[in-house]
Design a protein around this motif. Sequence first.
Motif, PDB file in Angstrom:
ATOM      1  N   PRO A 179       0.753  -1.350   0.078  1.00  0.00           N
ATOM      2  CA  PRO A 179      -0.140  -0.025  -0.002  1.00  0.00           C
ATOM      3  C   PRO A 179       0.737   1.280  -0.132  1.00  0.00           C
ATOM      4  O   PRO A 179       1.939   1.220   0.306  1.00  0.00           O
ATOM      5  CB  PRO A 179      -0.743   0.047   1.347  1.00  0.00           C
ATOM      6  N   GLY A 183      -0.539   7.378   1.970  1.00  0.00           N
ATOM      7  CA  GLY A 183      -2.172   7.332   1.617  1.00  0.00           C
ATOM      8  C   GLY A 183      -2.458   8.360   0.539  1.00  0.00           C
ATOM      9  O   GLY A 183      -4.067   8.711   0.622  1.00  0.00           O
ATOM     10  N   PRO A 225     -11.005   4.057   4.121  1.00  0.00           N
ATOM     11  CA  PRO A 225     -10.095   3.131   4.757  1.00  0.00           C
ATOM     12  C   PRO A 225      -9.676   1.733   3.955  1.00  0.00           C
ATOM     13  O   PRO A 225      -8.683   1.274   3.894  1.00  0.00           O
ATOM     14  CB  PRO A 225     -10.889   2.637   6.088  1.00  0.00           C
ATOM     15  N   PHE A 226     -10.760   1.373   3.169  1.00  0.00           N
ATOM     16  CA  PHE A 226     -10.638   0.190   2.357  1.00  0.00           C
ATOM     17  C   PHE A 226      -9.490   0.570   1.211  1.00  0.00           C
ATOM     18  O   PHE A 226      -8.720  -0.361   0.938  1.00  0.00           O
ATOM     19  CB  PHE A 226     -12.003  -0.545   1.638  1.00  0.00           C
ATOM     20  N   ALA A 229      -5.799   0.265   2.023  1.00  0.00           N
ATOM     21  CA  ALA A 229      -5.158  -1.187   2.251  1.00  0.00           C
ATOM     22  C   ALA A 229      -5.065  -1.865   1.064  1.00  0.00           C
ATOM     23  O   ALA A 229      -4.217  -2.738   0.866  1.00  0.00           O
ATOM     24  CB  ALA A 229      -6.243  -2.042   3.151  1.00  0.00           C
TER      25      ALA A 229
END
Length: 354
Positions: A179, A183, A225-226, A229
């Motif tokens: 990942p 982010g 949030p999914f 990942a």
Amino acid sequence: RRRFMFARTSAAARLLCCGGARARAAGRSRSLSGATEVAALGIPAQVVVAAQAATGAPWWLAIGGTTVALRVGMLPLLWYQLAETRRFGALRPQLAAIRDECRAIEPPSARAAQTLLRGWRCCRAASVQPLAIVAVPLVQIPLLIWSLVGIRRMVDAGSPLTEQMRAGGPGWQRDLTAPHAPGLLPVVSVALIVGNLQLATAGTRSGLFLAVRNGLQAAAVVAYPFFVALPAGVFACWIPNSAFSLAQHLAAAASKAASRAAATTATATASTATATATAAAATATAAATASSPPLAALAAAAPAGGAALARAGPAAGAAAGMALRPTNGVEGVADAAPEAAAAAAPTAAAAAAA
């Protein structure tokens, strides 16, 4: 001794040949095994592997490039959808009339079915395909999901391409199987989803479409949030696809704005031309009136003549009343005629002079 040496040489040659053959067979077996493993990943993975082998590009660029190439190949379908949408828009008056005609049908399910049936027949009679309006989403969404699933298999830990994917990313994210640490890639993906949905429903007044848009935007934000990942290699396909959709929506919006501006300009030009023609006609009429003295004199005398007749009206009426006052028989009328003529003569002469 010579025979012995020849036999040993022949045996060594045979061993070398057998060893080379075995090595070649093992290599072919490994290549076939690798091809079989790649084929097991699905057609999207095979397309990406073929593009990377043909171009030698990094894996992240090969994934993004094949995604953009797929979207470019779908442009003819988009043009077909836009053409059918314009033709469908021209049928709005007929479809509105059908909806009004079916408004009295009960129950509501029968009304909806009859409205859809009549609307479909109206569209087909005009050679319009209603399903073409949703042609691009019906094709694009399954292809996107299929591609993402294939890319996800490529970057999995058990994939035959795992080792290559770990060094196939750009400089700031070399490992496509892991990942994205900051982010940011999921943030960009969510922003592109929200922007595309906003542009896709711009200008619509349908409450259903607006509710669906709001629900999908909320779902994209909640699913962040999914997305965090997911491996970075998935976004190498996702972000180019969403960016292409955003550019497509912006181009469509710019085209609509240009069409509206052209229509407004044409309307203003037509209004200006009409006003200019009216002013030119009025000027020509005034010039023609001024160039003819009898017409000018008559036009100037008309108000004065009207006023004189208005002043002469009461006097003429009084004279006529005196002339027609009751008398004794026919002789009285005859005797009154000269008097009425004498009384009305000055008034008539004044009116004629005026």
